[in-house]
Design a protein around this motif. Structure first.
Motif, mmCIF file in Angstrom:
data_model
loop_
_atom_site.group_PDB
_atom_site.id
_atom_site.type_symbol
_atom_site.label_atom_id
_atom_site.label_comp_id
_atom_site.label_asym_id
_atom_site.label_seq_id
_atom_site.Cartn_x
_atom_site.Cartn_y
_atom_site.Cartn_z
ATOM 1 N N CYS A 6 84.590 106.777 0.206
ATOM 2 C CA CYS A 6 85.116 107.534 1.341
ATOM 3 C C CYS A 6 85.547 106.608 2.474
ATOM 4 O O CYS A 6 84.988 106.649 3.582
ATOM 5 C CB CYS A 6 84.071 108.523 1.853
ATOM 6 S SG CYS A 6 83.450 109.685 0.625
ATOM 7 N N CYS A 48 84.870 114.026 -0.093
ATOM 8 C CA CYS A 48 84.026 113.492 0.979
ATOM 9 C C CYS A 48 83.856 114.584 2.033
ATOM 10 O O CYS A 48 84.849 115.136 2.515
ATOM 11 C CB CYS A 48 84.667 112.249 1.588
ATOM 12 S SG CYS A 48 85.004 110.955 0.340
ATOM 13 N N TRP A 50 81.991 116.062 5.600
ATOM 14 C CA TRP A 50 81.286 115.868 6.872
ATOM 15 C C TRP A 50 80.726 117.205 7.318
ATOM 16 O O TRP A 50 81.432 118.217 7.298
ATOM 17 C CB TRP A 50 82.255 115.328 7.926
ATOM 18 C CG TRP A 50 81.689 115.193 9.313
ATOM 19 C CD1 TRP A 50 81.022 114.127 9.834
ATOM 20 C CD2 TRP A 50 81.776 116.163 10.373
ATOM 21 N NE1 TRP A 50 80.684 114.364 11.150
ATOM 22 C CE2 TRP A 50 81.130 115.618 11.506
ATOM 23 C CE3 TRP A 50 82.327 117.444 10.466
ATOM 24 C CZ2 TRP A 50 81.025 116.298 12.720
ATOM 25 C CZ3 TRP A 50 82.236 118.126 11.661
ATOM 26 C CH2 TRP A 50 81.587 117.556 12.770
ATOM 27 N N VAL A 88 79.367 112.341 4.345
ATOM 28 C CA VAL A 88 79.688 111.217 5.226
ATOM 29 C C VAL A 88 79.240 111.520 6.652
ATOM 30 O O VAL A 88 79.168 112.680 7.061
ATOM 31 C CB VAL A 88 81.196 110.896 5.193
ATOM 32 C CG1 VAL A 88 81.616 110.465 3.801
ATOM 33 C CG2 VAL A 88 82.025 112.092 5.642
ATOM 34 N N ARG A 93 86.236 109.966 7.737
ATOM 35 C CA ARG A 93 86.093 109.663 6.315
ATOM 36 C C ARG A 93 86.195 110.918 5.441
ATOM 37 O O ARG A 93 86.256 110.820 4.217
ATOM 38 C CB ARG A 93 84.744 108.984 6.051
ATOM 39 C CG ARG A 93 84.589 107.620 6.700
ATOM 40 C CD ARG A 93 83.212 107.027 6.419
ATOM 41 N NE ARG A 93 83.064 105.723 7.034
ATOM 42 C CZ ARG A 93 83.382 104.563 6.444
ATOM 43 N NH1 ARG A 93 83.850 104.585 5.191
ATOM 44 N NH2 ARG A 93 83.244 103.422 7.060
#
Length: 210
Positions: A6, A48, A50, A88, A93
């Motif tokens: 990532c 990836c 968050w 992440v 990312r």
């Protein structure tokens, strides 16, 4: 050294295009209900993700914040058993960003409607390390003002959209069901898995160097 799955996205450019009505097709699960894009299915080999952290200065043990985080983590873990995911800490990312936020009201022919969660797709071109590629970028909103099981079911459903299931099943036992019945669905069903596996097996321009 293991390559970073990532790396940060740089030189991001938003492209025109979005979801379009599915064509008539045969496939596993409920693929005939799913939307695609002019670039192909918005799917990646590795996602990836968050997840919004607790606000700075908040009490770590605040039960409402903890309940939301636990529910979203549980949903993330469920999907991680199906497809490759990495959580992440830096938002730049991420392909998928999950926010602790009540979605705005949506206007329907019958009037304004509230929802527990919502996923919004943007198509971008971004450079990661030395390669520029086409990517889906998804903003997910999950309201914190829900019971724990409903929170988890909402996060599970919205993440399903984010990972490529842009449509709904008509079977109440599926995570992506339009209506899940009396009890929230907290487990990815066999039909959900088969449908997502079919999507991931299709040719797409997403994730390919440009």
């Amino acid at each position: 050294m293991v390559p970073d799955p990532c790396p940060p996205a740089q030189d991001v450019r938003v492209l025109n295009g979005g979801l379009q009505l599915p064509e008539s097709r045969n496939g596993l699960g409920y693929v005939d209900k799913l939307a695609t894009t002019s670039f192909g299915y918005p799917s990646l080999p590795h996602w990836c993700v968050w997840i919004e952290p607790n606000p700075k200065g908040s009490v770590a043990g605040h039960r409402w914040l903890k309940r939301w985080a636990n529910a979203v983590d549980a949903a993330f873990n469920s999907w991680s058993e199906v497809i490759p995911l990495t959580k992440v800490a830096e938002i730049e990312r991420a392909h998928v960003m999950v926010f602790r936020k009540r979605p705005p009201l949506r206007q329907l022919p019958s009037g304004w409607r509230a929802s527990n969660g919502r996923s919004l797709l943007t198509i971008i071109e971004a450079r990661r390390k030395k390669a520029t590629q086409l990517e889906p970028k998804v903003k997910v909103m999950v309201s914190p003002e829900l019971r724990a099981p409903v929170l988890q079911a909402t996060a599970l459903h919205e993440l399903g959209h984010a990972f490529g299931l842009w449509g709904h099943s008509d079977h109440a036992g599926d995570v992506m069901a339009v209506s899940q019945g009396a009890l929230p669905v907290l487990t990815v069903s066999k039909r959900d898995r088969l449908t997502l596996e079919w999507i991931r097996s299709q040719s797409t321009n997403f994730g390919q160097p440009r």
